[in-house]
Design a protein around this motif. Structure first.
Motif, PDB file in Angstrom:
ATOM      1  N   THR A   3       1.074  -1.152  -0.245  1.00  0.00           N
ATOM      2  CA  THR A   3       0.003  -0.083   0.301  1.00  0.00           C
ATOM      3  C   THR A   3       1.266   1.182   0.285  1.00  0.00           C
ATOM      4  N   ILE A   4       1.138   1.270   0.541  1.00  0.00           N
ATOM      5  CA  ILE A   4       2.779   2.079   0.598  1.00  0.00           C
ATOM      6  C   ILE A   4       3.526   3.282  -1.029  1.00  0.00           C
ATOM      7  N   ILE A   5       3.702   1.185  -1.577  1.00  0.00           N
ATOM      8  CA  ILE A   5       4.129   2.110  -3.277  1.00  0.00           C
ATOM      9  C   ILE A   5       2.951   1.805  -4.049  1.00  0.00           C
ATOM     10  N   GLN A   6       2.690   3.093  -4.487  1.00  0.00           N
ATOM     11  CA  GLN A   6       2.061   3.484  -5.522  1.00  0.00           C
ATOM     12  C   GLN A   6       1.667   3.099  -6.877  1.00  0.00           C
ATOM     13  N   ARG A   7       3.359   3.164  -7.856  1.00  0.00           N
ATOM     14  CA  ARG A   7       3.511   2.432  -9.468  1.00  0.00           C
ATOM     15  C   ARG A   7       4.985   2.183  -8.945  1.00  0.00           C
ATOM     16  N   ILE A   8       5.114   0.751  -9.937  1.00  0.00           N
ATOM     17  CA  ILE A   8       6.552   0.254 -10.204  1.00  0.00           C
ATOM     18  C   ILE A   8       6.458   0.276 -11.681  1.00  0.00           C
ATOM     19  N   GLU A   9       8.161   0.969 -12.372  1.00  0.00           N
ATOM     20  CA  GLU A   9       7.697   1.161 -13.572  1.00  0.00           C
ATOM     21  C   GLU A   9       9.905   1.199 -13.789  1.00  0.00           C
ATOM     22  N   PRO A  10       9.737  -0.037 -14.997  1.00  0.00           N
ATOM     23  CA  PRO A  10       9.170  -0.786 -15.618  1.00  0.00           C
ATOM     24  C   PRO A  10       7.729  -1.959 -14.446  1.00  0.00           C
ATOM     25  N   PRO A  11       6.411  -2.256 -14.805  1.00  0.00           N
ATOM     26  CA  PRO A  11       6.360  -2.933 -14.147  1.00  0.00           C
ATOM     27  C   PRO A  11       6.582  -4.256 -13.926  1.00  0.00           C
ATOM     28  N   PHE A  12       7.496  -4.790 -14.936  1.00  0.00           N
ATOM     29  CA  PHE A  12       7.979  -6.330 -14.742  1.00  0.00           C
ATOM     30  C   PHE A  12       9.443  -5.885 -16.087  1.00  0.00           C
ATOM     31  N   TRP A  13      10.290  -7.018 -15.927  1.00  0.00           N
ATOM     32  CA  TRP A  13      11.004  -6.679 -16.850  1.00  0.00           C
ATOM     33  C   TRP A  13      11.461  -8.632 -16.742  1.00  0.00           C
ATOM     34  N   TYR A  14      12.367  -8.497 -17.993  1.00  0.00           N
ATOM     35  CA  TYR A  14      12.528  -9.440 -18.810  1.00  0.00           C
ATOM     36  C   TYR A  14      14.169  -9.241 -19.145  1.00  0.00           C
ATOM     37  N   PHE A  15      14.181 -11.703 -18.160  1.00  0.00           N
ATOM     38  CA  PHE A  15      15.332 -11.861 -18.653  1.00  0.00           C
ATOM     39  C   PHE A  15      15.929 -12.055 -20.317  1.00  0.00           C
ATOM     40  N   GLY A  16      17.878 -11.957 -20.179  1.00  0.00           N
ATOM     41  CA  GLY A  16      18.850 -11.978 -21.284  1.00  0.00           C
ATOM     42  C   GLY A  16      18.610 -11.453 -22.141  1.00  0.00           C
ATOM     43  N   MET A  17      18.507  -9.240 -21.648  1.00  0.00           N
ATOM     44  CA  MET A  17      18.288  -8.360 -22.468  1.00  0.00           C
ATOM     45  C   MET A  17      19.774  -8.563 -22.752  1.00  0.00           C
ATOM     46  N   ASN A  18      20.247  -7.482 -23.908  1.00  0.00           N
ATOM     47  CA  ASN A  18      21.783  -7.631 -23.641  1.00  0.00           C
ATOM     48  C   ASN A  18      22.101  -6.242 -23.149  1.00  0.00           C
ATOM     49  N   LYS A  19      21.594  -5.635 -23.348  1.00  0.00           N
ATOM     50  CA  LYS A  19      22.464  -5.301 -21.180  1.00  0.00           C
ATOM     51  C   LYS A  19      20.934  -5.623 -20.537  1.00  0.00           C
ATOM     52  N   PRO A  20      21.845  -6.145 -19.142  1.00  0.00           N
ATOM     53  CA  PRO A  20      21.294  -6.691 -18.187  1.00  0.00           C
ATOM     54  C   PRO A  20      20.585  -6.195 -16.896  1.00  0.00           C
ATOM     55  N   GLU A  21      21.300  -4.663 -16.645  1.00  0.00           N
ATOM     56  CA  GLU A  21      20.669  -3.625 -16.003  1.00  0.00           C
ATOM     57  C   GLU A  21      19.267  -3.765 -15.702  1.00  0.00           C
ATOM     58  N   VAL A  22      18.701  -2.880 -15.171  1.00  0.00           N
ATOM     59  CA  VAL A  22      17.029  -2.597 -15.508  1.00  0.00           C
ATOM     60  C   VAL A  22      17.146  -1.467 -14.163  1.00  0.00           C
ATOM     61  N   GLN A  23      17.172  -0.485 -14.648  1.00  0.00           N
ATOM     62  CA  GLN A  23      16.561   0.592 -13.043  1.00  0.00           C
ATOM     63  C   GLN A  23      15.376   0.902 -12.904  1.00  0.00           C
ATOM     64  N   ILE A  24      14.651   0.469 -11.975  1.00  0.00           N
ATOM     65  CA  ILE A  24      13.142   0.278 -11.584  1.00  0.00           C
ATOM     66  C   ILE A  24      12.621   1.960 -10.345  1.00  0.00           C
ATOM     67  N   LEU A  25      12.189   2.211 -11.472  1.00  0.00           N
ATOM     68  CA  LEU A  25      11.076   3.253 -10.583  1.00  0.00           C
ATOM     69  C   LEU A  25      10.619   2.731  -9.504  1.00  0.00           C
ATOM     70  N   PHE A  26      10.276   3.239  -8.140  1.00  0.00           N
ATOM     71  CA  PHE A  26       9.162   2.905  -6.924  1.00  0.00           C
ATOM     72  C   PHE A  26       8.780   4.452  -6.406  1.00  0.00           C
ATOM     73  N   TYR A  27       7.916   4.278  -6.399  1.00  0.00           N
ATOM     74  CA  TYR A  27       7.173   5.383  -6.392  1.00  0.00           C
ATOM     75  C   TYR A  27       5.735   5.444  -5.276  1.00  0.00           C
ATOM     76  N   GLY A  28       6.413   6.596  -4.006  1.00  0.00           N
ATOM     77  CA  GLY A  28       5.429   6.122  -2.700  1.00  0.00           C
ATOM     78  C   GLY A  28       5.452   7.075  -1.945  1.00  0.00           C
ATOM     79  N   LYS A  29       4.994   7.724  -0.783  1.00  0.00           N
ATOM     80  CA  LYS A  29       3.962   8.261   0.146  1.00  0.00           C
ATOM     81  C   LYS A  29       6.294   8.579   0.405  1.00  0.00           C
ATOM     82  N   ASN A  30       7.111   9.432   0.886  1.00  0.00           N
ATOM     83  CA  ASN A  30       8.100   9.514   1.314  1.00  0.00           C
ATOM     84  C   ASN A  30       9.256   8.120   0.885  1.00  0.00           C
ATOM     85  N   ILE A  31       8.456   7.067  -0.386  1.00  0.00           N
ATOM     86  CA  ILE A  31       9.344   5.909  -0.155  1.00  0.00           C
ATOM     87  C   ILE A  31      10.513   6.082   0.268  1.00  0.00           C
TER      88      ILE A  31
END
Length: 597
Positions: A3-31
Motif C-alpha cells: 500500500t505504500i508503493i503506488q507505482r512500479i515502472e517498469p512493472p516487470f522486466w525480462y531475463f536475457g536482455m543484451n543490457k542486463p541492468e534495469v532501473q526500477i522506479l518505485f513511487y510512494g509517500k516518502n519512499i
C-alpha cells in the motif's frame, strides 16, 4: 503491491536482455526514506534518491538471477519494513532477432479514435477526463483497439502488410485527447481504447493475418497531465523557462554551423505546445526511463517497429544514443523518424550513417526517415499540367536526383498524405486519375510506402478547417453509420473503384522484389511524362507516369539501356501485353506499370 508503493515502472522486466541492468522506479509517500536490500545483494547495483522523497530509482543486474521473482526489502530506520515482489519474465524465442518492417511492406496509418468502434462499452472511463462526444469534431469519437481487430482482414485485403496506429497510450487531456500525442501514462493503454492485454491481442491477431504492428513512440514530450509532469522526480525532468517558451520549430539549427545558441536551445528545449511539456532526455533518469519503456513495449507486445514522433526535436546526441540502445538490443528493428523537413540534405542528415552528418561527427543511428520532400511533391505535381523547367512531374525527378544524399534510399518512408498533412482527395478534388497517379508512384518508387486510412475510399477533408477535418471517422466504423465502407456492398461505386484499384496495385507490389530492394534508373521527363525503371538481377519494372492531360506516344528507343534484351512487357493490373520494339501509347493523366519479359 504494498500500500505504500503506488507505482512500479517498469512493472516487470525480462531475463536475457543484451543490457542486463534495469532501473526500477518505485513511487510512494516518502519512499526514499527506506533502505532497500535484496536477498542476493550482488544483483542490486545502485539506489538513486532524488530531491523528491516520493521517488526512488533502484538498479538491478539480472544476469545472474535465476528465479522469476525477486523480493525487495524496504526498511525504515528502526521502524516498519515491508517486502515488495518484482517479476522477471522469460523472453519469446528469438526475440532479439525479430524481423521488422522494410521496403517489402506497405504501411497503413490509422487514427484509432476515428477508425472503428469495436467495443461500445469503453467509450468513457471514470479515470479519464474527456468524455465521448461524436458530435464534436475535435472530441472523442469512440474508436478503439477492438475496432482495429475487427477490420484486420480489410487492411490485409487492401494490400497493406503493416499497421501504424497513432499513439494508444493514455492521454488524459481535457480536450483534443483523441490524437494521443499528449500522453499521461506511457505504461498504460488509454482505457477508452482498451487494456494493455487488448493491445497484446491486437498484435497477436495481426501477426496471424500476416500483418506487422508499428508503435507510434514519442520521446520529445509528454502531456501536461502526465503524472510525472505533475510531480517530477527532479527539477530538470522537463525543460522549464522563466516564461512559457514554445519551440521555434527551426530544426535546421541542429546542423547549422551558424546558428545562435539561443535559437538552437529554444528549438530543442521549447515546449511543442502548452499541453506538451518538453522532456529533458539529457537527464540520465529520463533517458533510462524512455529507453526502458520502449524496450518494455517491444518485449511485452511483441512489436515489429517504431515510428518516432518529432524525432529531431530532442537533443541529438541523446536521441541517437536512445535509438542505438534499441537497435543494439534488436539488430533488425526498424525505426522511422518524423523529420518534418523538405530539404533532402537536411533530411539525409538524420538517417543512420549519413555522410553529411559525419562531417560534424554525428550519427543519428536512425534507420529510416519520413520523406517529406517527396510527399510535398506528390501533393502538388498532378495539378501542374505544364512541365516548364521545375514544374509538373519534373519536381519528382529532381527530388530523386538527390538520392545520393541518403545512405539507404530503400528504407525511406514515402507517402502522399498522413494525419498532419492535407488530404489527397481534397487537393485533387476527388479526381480518380490523379489519385491513381499518386498510388502508382508510391507503389513503385524506392522506399516504404505508407497509406493513410480512408484514402482508398475517397475520404477527404480541408486542413484549413482544423486537423479534425483531415481525421474524420471511417464510414462503417460505427453501428449507426449509414454506409459501411469496410464492405464491397456498403461502398459506393466511386469508393469501390478506388478500393479495387488500390488493393490490386498493392497486392501486386508484394510479389516484386525489384520494387522492394532494386535499383532505380530514371529519365528526364518530356512533355510531363516521367519514365523510370526498378530492377535487380532477376526482374525489371518499367513505370510510365503521364502527367500531361492528353495522350502521349513514347518511342522506346530512348530507354534501350534499361529495356536491354527484353522484348515484351505485361501491364501489372490489367495484364495488357506491349511489344517493346514498338512505340507505347499512354492516356492523359495515367500510369503504366510494366513487368518486362
Amino acid at each position: 503491491m504494498n500500500t505504500i508503493i503506488q507505482r512500479i515502472e517498469p512493472p516487470f522486466w525480462y531475463f536475457g536482455m543484451n543490457k542486463p541492468e534495469v532501473q526500477i522506479l518505485f513511487y510512494g509517500k516518502n519512499i526514499s526514506e527506506y533502505i532497500i536490500t535484496l536477498e542476493d545483494s550482488t544483483a542490486l547495483t545502485n539506489v538513486k534518491r532524488t530531491v523528491n522523497p516520493n521517488f526512488i530509482f533502484v538498479t538491478i543486474n539480472t544476469q545472474n538471477i535465476t528465479t522469476n521473482e525477486i523480493y525487495f526489502k524496504f526498511q525504515q530506520k528502526n521502524k516498519r519494513s515491508f517486502i515488495q515482489k518484482y517479476e522477471l519474465r522469460k523472453r519469446r524465442k528469438d526475440s532479439a532477432l525479430r524481423k521488422s518492417f522494410d521496403a517489402s511492406d506497405c504501411v497503413y496509418l490509422l487514427m484509432p479514435d476515428r477508425f472503428a468502434n469495436g467495443n461500445p462499452n469503453n467509450k468513457n472511463d471514470s479515470n479519464t477526463t474527456e468524455k465521448y462526444n461524436r458530435n464534436l469534431p475535435e472530441g472523442r469519437h469512440g474508436g478503439d483497439i477492438q475496432g482495429i481487430i475487427k477490420h484486420l482482414d480489410y487492411i490485409k485485403k487492401l494490400g497493406a502488410t503493416a499497421i501504424w496506429s497513432t499513439p494508444l497510450c493514455e492521454d488524459n487531456d481535457a480536450n483534443y485527447s483523441y490524437h494521443g500525442y499528449a500522453q499521461s501514462d506511457v505504461y498504460k493503454i488509454d482505457p477508452r481504447y482498451g487494456t494493455n492485454e487488448d493491445y497484446v491481442i491486437l498484435v497477436e491477431k495481426a501477426h496471424q493475418c500476416g500483418l506487422k504492428i508499428i508503435m507510434d513512440y514519442v520521446t520529445n514530450h509528454w502531456g501536461i497531465e502526465h503524472w510525472m509532469v505533475k510531480e517530477s522526480p527532479t527539477a530538470d525532468w522537463i525543460h522549464r523557462f522563466e516564461n512559457y517558451t514554445e519551440t521555434n520549430h527551426k530544426r535546421s539549427t541542429v546542423s547549422d554551423i551558424n546558428a545562435s545558441k539561443i535559437d538552437r536551445t529554444i528549438c530543442l528545449n521549447g515546449w511543442f505546445v502548452p499541453t506538451m511539456p518538453d522532456l529533458n532526455i539529457t537527464n540520465p533518469l529520463v533517458f533510462n526511463y524512455l529507453y526502458q519503456n520502449a524496450i518494455w513495449w517491444i518485449e511485452y507486445a511483441n512489436l515489429d517497429g517504431f515510428r518516432v514522433d518529432t524525432y529531431n526535436y530532442s537533443e541529438p546526441e541523446f536521441i541517437a544514443k536512445w535509438t542505438k540502445a534499441i537497435t543494439d538490443e534488436y539488430p533488425n528493428f526498424n525505426l522511422v523518424g518524423e523529420i518534418t523537413m523538405r530539404n533532402q540534405s537536411l533530411l539525409s542528415y538524420w538517417q543512420k550513417d549519413s555522410a553529411i552528418a559525419k562531417i560534424q561527427n554525428f550519427n543519428s543511428n536512425l534507420p529510416s526517415v519520413m520523406d517529406f520532400a517527396v510527399s510535398d511533391a506528390l501533393q502538388m505535381v498532378f495539378n501542374e499540367d505544364d512541365d516548364r523547367w521545375d514544374q509538373g512531374i519534373t519536381k519528382i525527378y529532381d527530388h530523386l536526383s538527390k538520392d545520393f544524399l541518403f545512405p539507404n534510399v530503400n528504407n525511406l518512408m514515402i507517402f502522399g498524405e498522413n494525419h498532419d498533412t492535407r488530404r489527397l482527395h481534397h487537393i485533387y478534388n476527388n479526381d480518380i486519375r490523379k489519385y491513381k497517379l499518386v498510388m502508382s508512384m508510391l507503389a513503385t518508387m524506392r522506399g516504404i510506402p505508407q497509406l493513410y486510412y480512408g484514402s482508398e475510399i475517397g475520404m477527404t477533408g480541408d486542413q484549413n478547417l482544423g486537423d479534425a477535418d483531415i481525421r474524420r471517422d471511417f464510414p462503417g466504423g460505427w453501428n449507426d453509420d449509414k454506409n459501411d465502407a469496410f464492405t464491397k456492398e456498403g461502398r459506393t461505386e466511386f469508393q469501390n473503384t478506388l478500393f479495387d484499384f488500390t488493393s490490386k496495385l498493392f497486392q501486386w507490389r508484394k510479389t516484386n522484389k525489384a520494387i522492394h530492394f532494386g535499383k532505380t534508373t530514371h529519365y528526364i521527363p518530356e512533355n510531363n511524362v516521367y519514365v523510370y525503371f526498378r530492377y535487380d538481377n532477376n526482374q525489371s519494372v518499367m513505370v510510365i507516369i503521364n502527367n500531361h492531360p492528353e495522350k502521349q506516344e513514347l518511342n522506346t528507343n530512348r530507354f534501350k539501356e534499361n529495356i536491354n534484351h527484353y522484348t515484351m512487357a505485361k501491364e501489372v493490373l490489367e495484364h495488357h501485353i506491349f511489344k517493346l520494339a514498338e512505340n507505347i501509347s499512354i492516356e492523359g493523366k495515367s500510369a503504366l506499370i510494366l513487368e518486362l519479359a
